[in-house]
Design a protein around this motif. Structure first.
Motif, mmCIF file in Angstrom:
data_model
loop_
_atom_site.group_PDB
_atom_site.id
_atom_site.type_symbol
_atom_site.label_atom_id
_atom_site.label_comp_id
_atom_site.label_asym_id
_atom_site.label_seq_id
_atom_site.Cartn_x
_atom_site.Cartn_y
_atom_site.Cartn_z
ATOM 1 N N SER A 69 3.054 -15.361 27.457
ATOM 2 C CA SER A 69 3.446 -16.071 28.627
ATOM 3 C C SER A 69 2.118 -16.163 29.436
ATOM 4 C CB SER A 69 3.995 -14.824 29.608
ATOM 5 O OG SER A 69 4.306 -15.180 31.029
ATOM 6 N N VAL A 98 9.233 -8.815 37.668
ATOM 7 C CA VAL A 98 9.009 -9.784 36.388
ATOM 8 C C VAL A 98 10.044 -10.025 35.537
ATOM 9 C CG1 VAL A 98 7.429 -10.267 34.457
ATOM 10 C CG2 VAL A 98 6.445 -9.246 36.652
ATOM 11 N N LEU A 99 10.767 -8.915 34.977
ATOM 12 C CA LEU A 99 11.698 -9.160 34.113
ATOM 13 C C LEU A 99 13.003 -9.540 34.591
ATOM 14 C CD1 LEU A 99 11.603 -5.876 31.943
ATOM 15 C CD2 LEU A 99 10.663 -8.212 31.538
ATOM 16 N N ALA A 100 13.150 -9.776 35.860
ATOM 17 C CA ALA A 100 14.080 -10.489 36.572
ATOM 18 C C ALA A 100 13.799 -12.187 36.218
ATOM 19 C CB ALA A 100 14.284 -10.261 38.163
ATOM 20 N N ARG A 101 12.816 -12.413 35.700
ATOM 21 C CA ARG A 101 12.522 -13.942 35.403
ATOM 22 C C ARG A 101 12.819 -14.302 34.091
ATOM 23 N NH1 ARG A 101 12.310 -16.423 40.172
ATOM 24 N NH2 ARG A 101 11.032 -15.389 41.625
ATOM 25 N N PRO A 102 12.889 -15.475 33.918
ATOM 26 C CA PRO A 102 13.542 -15.998 32.598
ATOM 27 C C PRO A 102 12.176 -15.491 31.330
ATOM 28 C CG PRO A 102 12.853 -17.780 33.754
ATOM 29 C CD PRO A 102 12.973 -16.718 34.753
ATOM 30 N N ILE A 103 11.876 -14.541 31.052
ATOM 31 C CA ILE A 103 11.034 -14.134 30.115
ATOM 32 C C ILE A 103 11.549 -13.004 29.252
ATOM 33 C CG2 ILE A 103 10.218 -12.342 31.975
ATOM 34 C CD1 ILE A 103 7.303 -12.698 30.411
ATOM 35 N N ARG A 104 11.310 -13.072 28.023
ATOM 36 C CA ARG A 104 11.820 -12.230 26.906
ATOM 37 C C ARG A 104 11.085 -10.826 27.271
ATOM 38 N NH1 ARG A 104 15.355 -14.989 23.258
ATOM 39 N NH2 ARG A 104 14.593 -17.155 22.727
ATOM 40 N N ARG A 105 11.643 -9.785 26.631
ATOM 41 C CA ARG A 105 10.891 -8.525 26.951
ATOM 42 C C ARG A 105 9.968 -8.475 25.907
ATOM 43 N NH1 ARG A 105 14.855 -4.037 29.296
ATOM 44 N NH2 ARG A 105 15.951 -5.327 30.903
ATOM 45 N N THR A 129 17.240 -12.024 26.652
ATOM 46 C CA THR A 129 15.841 -11.317 27.220
ATOM 47 C C THR A 129 15.583 -10.200 26.306
ATOM 48 O OG1 THR A 129 16.820 -10.380 29.104
ATOM 49 C CG2 THR A 129 15.703 -12.643 29.481
ATOM 50 N N PHE A 168 20.053 -5.410 34.063
ATOM 51 C CA PHE A 168 19.018 -4.150 33.978
ATOM 52 C C PHE A 168 19.770 -3.037 33.488
ATOM 53 C CE2 PHE A 168 15.813 -6.792 35.072
ATOM 54 C CZ PHE A 168 15.265 -6.762 36.397
ATOM 55 N N LEU A 202 18.458 -16.008 29.100
ATOM 56 C CA LEU A 202 17.353 -16.624 29.468
ATOM 57 C C LEU A 202 17.960 -17.686 30.487
ATOM 58 C CD1 LEU A 202 15.389 -17.070 26.391
ATOM 59 C CD2 LEU A 202 14.518 -15.684 28.781
ATOM 60 N N ARG A 227 18.841 -16.257 33.792
ATOM 61 C CA ARG A 227 17.652 -15.616 34.828
ATOM 62 C C ARG A 227 17.267 -16.922 35.176
ATOM 63 N NH1 ARG A 227 18.218 -10.995 34.251
ATOM 64 N NH2 ARG A 227 17.257 -9.195 32.889
ATOM 65 N N LEU A 284 6.361 -17.928 36.576
ATOM 66 C CA LEU A 284 7.186 -17.178 35.602
ATOM 67 C C LEU A 284 8.524 -17.950 35.678
ATOM 68 C CD1 LEU A 284 6.408 -13.351 36.570
ATOM 69 C CD2 LEU A 284 6.243 -14.589 34.296
#
Lengths: 238, 171, 297
Positions: free
Chosen positions: A2, A71-78, B9, C49, C67, C70, C98
């Motif tokens: 990212s 940040v993780l609420a965004r479309p990003i894989r952990r 995700t 979460f 995804l 999100r 992001l």
């Protein structure tokens, strides 16, 4: 990988004067040492130290401050998150080490001291890369495990214990203790002696395989830990 | 863990875990294999084994004896820093007759007679020791231990000069 | 597409117990309830979460931590968190990227969003550590909106916001609502909720209580306060009698105001009519309590 996260990591480092100070000391002292000692270049292990300084709290701090949730609420894989942090730490450590090494080398050649060949420098940088990305992976795994700066604390304590174990094992001739200490030290600081590897016949792959195993395992563990992490942003209730 | 959809995700790192497993297998396999085929650290100097080495200088080149042992740590550094360096190795190959003398007292309890003889002739009692000589009856310049790349190279160059001057005088 | 439905239980402590609710696309759903009732846990599950121990959560037919979801969701946490080094602009640029928004329009989008939440341009490049709580809330809303979401999850959006900010938020919610954005918000401020939401869910002890549909009339009895112009001086008995014809009982007499208890909307309408026809110049009729307060009594 990212891009925004990579850049944000760099800016996070730049915003901490303490970290920058320690980093500068860790980067420049070996260079000074080598310049004063007849053109010998700094040892590749220095890149490990840089990675440790840069990587401290790399995930744990995000958890503590709560920035991770946003940040993780965004479309990003952990997994992307973990790998981006790893790449940022490794490449930054390598870049700093590389810059200082090349500077030392140029200084050495300019002042007429006998220095390494470009081939030697290239080999040194390759070893430094293995050091940097190796230590980065270990620290990322620890950082996914504990909050705040617990990762570097665990690393330091682990290293001290391992050193003690291997020393005591050496002195008291207890083979298992010595072995355990040695293995732990090698795990905490994954590296490969490239000269040995490339210079021997048949080429011994075990060292490289061990490094690859440590790094991939640490990254996988970090991702699994982060995947399972339940993020709660609740403050006092509700 | 619930199986996660590919879109998730929180997709588990299957590729990384597979890579880790493969690396582990390679590590174990390679370690076992290396136990039975110990890798030999080679350098770029064309060493002549002591058993077949000539005793005196040939072709205008002095003999460079390199006394070493497998367990000797500084020897490894010497090999890495001097003998593995391309240009240095080339120089040595061209200007010396490089002879390697490996002491196996610790491993075998005894040495080959030729090795013993060379050890005695030059009073070698530590490793690494480098000796440059034109042969029996000519002088010998020794360097014991490894004082670093620069000093070693200086020693070798000086020793070569000494040999060449002696040769020249001899004519 | 935005319809979501869920039913779940969670944890030994039962933060959420057998919860089942469906959020309709394009609606504004408010969540109210006492502290510790499970509202934050609920939002946490919606965001993917927190994993429910049992049950199912779906957003548009997909898992909440996927995804695609999100990309559709904007989230405002209760306390906005950020790295110390950040400025408002840098923060929004980060989230803009992001959120996979195009790089070409980044600067304009960030500036536009800061202007939309009325953060003064002099503050755009100051460190966030210097922002007041109200400014942080506005920035938080800007962050939630920067990805052009179709669903907004807002945790206590009004907390710490000054009246001007509240007006702004209400205006923004109206705009978003008109745009068809689904909003789920959690708040302690009942009057704000009442003004903004289509439906309100009351949550207590992890259980879902009543869901009040604010667009429909209230079905329960409540107290209304009528105020008339001071130039007329009606008698108490007269007003009480007029109220009775409408089925409303006079509770308090404090001219130029009077409080009536009305059983339902129909009766309230009849009350106004009766008073007006009886010669009382009614200037205003308002409920004494918010409609939602009865949940807490």
């Amino acid at each position: 990988m990212s891009r925004p996260l990579f850049l944000a990591t760099i800016r996070w480092w730049l915003a901490s004067p303490i970290r920058l100070g320690v980093l500068a000391a860790a980067a420049l002292l070996p260079v000074l040492g080598s310049v004063l000692s007849q053109g010998r270049l700094p040892s590749a292990g220095g890149a490990s130290e840089l990675a440790l300084i840069l990587g401290a709290g790399i995930i744990g701090q995000s958890v503590s401050t709560g920035t991770l949730q946003l940040v993780l609420a965004r479309p990003i894989r952990r997994s992307t998150f973990v790998l981006t942090r790893w790449l940022a730490v490794g490449s930054a450590a390598l870049a700093i080490f590389g810059a200082c090494t090349v500077a030392a080398w140029l200084l050495g050649s300019a002042s007429g001291m006998e220095t390494q060949t470009p081939g030697d420098v290239a080999l040194l940088l390759a070893e430094a890369a293995l050091h940097a990305f190796g230590a980065a992976a270990v620290l990322v795994a620890l950082s996914a495990l504990v909050r705040g700066y617990g990762d570097i604390a665990i690393w330091i304590v682990g290293t001290i214990l391992a050193l003690l174990a291997s020393e005591v094992g050496q002195v008291k001739d207890v083979a298992t203790l010595r072995w355990a200490g040695r293995q732990t030290l090698e795990f905490l600081r994954p590296s490969v002696d490239l000269r040995q590897v490339l210079g021997a016949r048949p080429v011994p792959l075990s060292g490289l395989a061990a490094w690859a195993f440590t790094v991939t395992l640490c990254l996988a563990v970090a991702i699994v830990l982060l995947n399972r992490k339940e993020l709660s942003y609740a403050s006092s209730g509700a | 863990m619930r199986p996660a959809a590919p879109e998730s995700t929180r997709r588990p790192p299957v590729a990384l875990l597979a890579a880790a497993a493969a690396a582990l297998a390679t590590w174990i396999g390679a370690s076992l294999w290396e136990r039975s085929h110990p890798p030999v650290f080679a350098d770029l100097v064309k060493w002549v084994p002591s058993a077949v080495a000539p005793d005196s200088a040939s072709g205008g080149k002095p003999i460079l004896y390199y006394f070493t042992a497998d367990w000797c740590g500084p020897c490894r550094v010497l090999r890495q820093e001097v003998f593995s360096s391309e240009e240095r190795a080339r120089y040595l190959n061209e200007h010396f007759v490089p002879v390697i003398v490996v002491d196996r007292m610790r491993e075998d309890g005894r040495n080959e007679p030729k090795v013993d003889e060379l050890l005695r002739r030059f009073s070698v009692n530590a490793f690494p020791t480098l000796v440059v000589t034109g042969g029996p009856g000519t002088g010998a310049s020794p360097q014991t231990g490894y004082p670093g790349k620069a000093k070693t190279w200086t020693f070798l160059m000086n020793a070569e000069q000494t040999f060449l001057r002696a040769q020249f005088k001899g004519r | 597409m935005d319809g979501l439905c869920k039913s779940y239980r969670r944890r030994e402590a039962r933060a959420l117990d057998g919860f089942s609710i469906e959020v309709r696309p394009g609606e504004i759903l408010g969540l109210i309830g006492p502290n510790g009732a499970g509202k934050t846990t609920f939002l946490g599950c919606l965001l993917g979460f927190l994993e429910p121990d049992a049950g199912r959560i779906e957003i548009g037919g997909m898992a909440p931590d996927s995804l695609s979801v999100r990309r559709l969701v904007g989230y405002l946490p209760e306390r906005l968190t950020f790295d110390r080094w950040m400025t408002a602009r840098a923060f929004l640029r980060l989230h803009h990227e992001l959120a996979e928004q195009p790089g070409e329009s980044r600067e304009e989008d960030v500036a536009a969003s800061l202007m939309r939440v009325q953060i003064d341009s002099s503050a755009w490049d100051t460190g966030l550590a210097r922002f007041s709580r109200g400014m942080l809330q506005r920035l938080g809303l800007a962050q939630a909106l920067i990805g052009r979401p179709r669903i907004l999850l807002l945790d206590e959006p009004a907390s710490g916001v000054d009246p001007a900010g509240l007006l702004l938020f209400r205006q923004l919610f109206r705009e978003l609502h008109a745009d068809g954005v689904t909003i789920v918000l959690n708040s302690h401020q009942l009057d704000q909720i009442e003004r903004v939401c289509d439906r309100v869910a009351f949550i207590a002890s992890g259980r879902l209580g009543q869901i009040e549909n604010l667009s429909e009339g209230a079905d329960s009895s409540r107290v209304v306060v009528v105020r008339w112009l001071a130039d007329g001086a009606p008698e108490r008995e007269q007003v009480a009698a007029l109220g009775q014809t409408a089925g409303a009982a006079l509770l308090e007499w404090t001219p130029p105001r009077a409080a009536f208890s009305v059983p339902d909307d129909r009766s309230a309408a009849a009350l106004v009519r009766a008073l007006v026809e009886g010669g009382i110049a009614v200037a205003e009729m308002a409920p004494r309590e918010g409609r939602l307060e009865r949940f807490f009594t």
